[in-house]
Design an enzyme around this catalytic site. Structure first.
Site, PDB file in Angstrom:
ATOM      1  N   PRO A 115       0.470  -0.643  -0.005  1.00 11.93           N
ATOM      2  CA  PRO A 115      -0.347   0.229   0.046  1.00 11.93           C
ATOM      3  C   PRO A 115       1.253   1.403  -0.352  1.00 11.93           C
ATOM      4  CG  PRO A 115       0.493  -1.386   1.944  1.00 11.93           C
ATOM      5  CD  PRO A 115       0.365  -1.959   1.006  1.00 11.93           C
ATOM      6  N   CYS A 116       1.359   1.526  -1.326  1.00 11.07           N
ATOM      7  CA  CYS A 116       2.049   2.940  -1.081  1.00 11.07           C
ATOM      8  C   CYS A 116       1.336   3.968  -0.817  1.00 11.07           C
ATOM      9  CB  CYS A 116       3.732   2.847  -2.440  1.00 11.07           C
ATOM     10  SG  CYS A 116       2.335   2.621  -3.840  1.00 11.07           S
TER      11      CYS A 116
END
Length: 161
Positions: free
Chosen positions: A126-127
């Site tokens: 989850p950047c």
């Protein structure tokens, strides 16, 4: 996280609420996900990892607290792998700054941003949960409205927890 280079041979192209997702996978694992425009043609695949990804994403669209337990295969530099591992520890609905991640792993905010931009498995790693100190930061090495709209959608989806 990056946008799609021209003319990749995707294993599948699946619908997301805000875009289409180009998926590259082999018989064992999901290897890459790219954000594509909504007019990009959908493409189904019977490969087990792609089917598992489709089910997991459908659950995530319904409930962003759902984690992902999927067979993944990706490569990166030692630094990128440290950043991506740190991203996996950020709970849905929360964010960290590039500086937070940099302090955690002994790096610099700019290097963390570069690793986030190179993430081959956005959403799963989850950047989008990494933001700037004073703003939402970039997304996929881009600051244009399409890229930021993907990030905004994901953050808003998770903030509804």
């Amino acid at each position: 996280m990056r946008s799609a280079p021209a003319k990749l041979n995707y294993t599948a192209v699946i619908a997301a609420p805000f875009a289409h997702l180009g998926v590259m996978a082999d018989a064992q694992a999901v290897q890459r996900i790219d954000f594509l425009p909504l007019d990009y043609a959908l493409l189904s695949a019977a490969d087990v990892p792609v089917q598992q990804l489709s089910v997991a994403l459908a659950e995530y669209w319904r409930d962003p607290t759902q984690g992902f337990d999927l067979p993944l295969s990706y490569q990166g530099s030692a630094h990128q792998l440290r950043v991506w591992q740190a991203l996996l520890a950020i709970p849905p609905g929360q964010t960290r700054t590039y500086g937070d991640i940099a302090r955690l792993i002994g790096s610099s905010p700019r290097a963390v941003g570069q690793a986030c931009g190179a993430n081959p498995l956005p959403i799963l790693i989850p950047c989008h949960r990494v933001v700037g100190k004073t703003n939402r930061g970039g997304f996929m090495h881009r600051l244009d409205s399409a890229a930021l709209s993907y990030k905004d959608w994901l953050l808003q989806h998770e903030s509804a927890l």
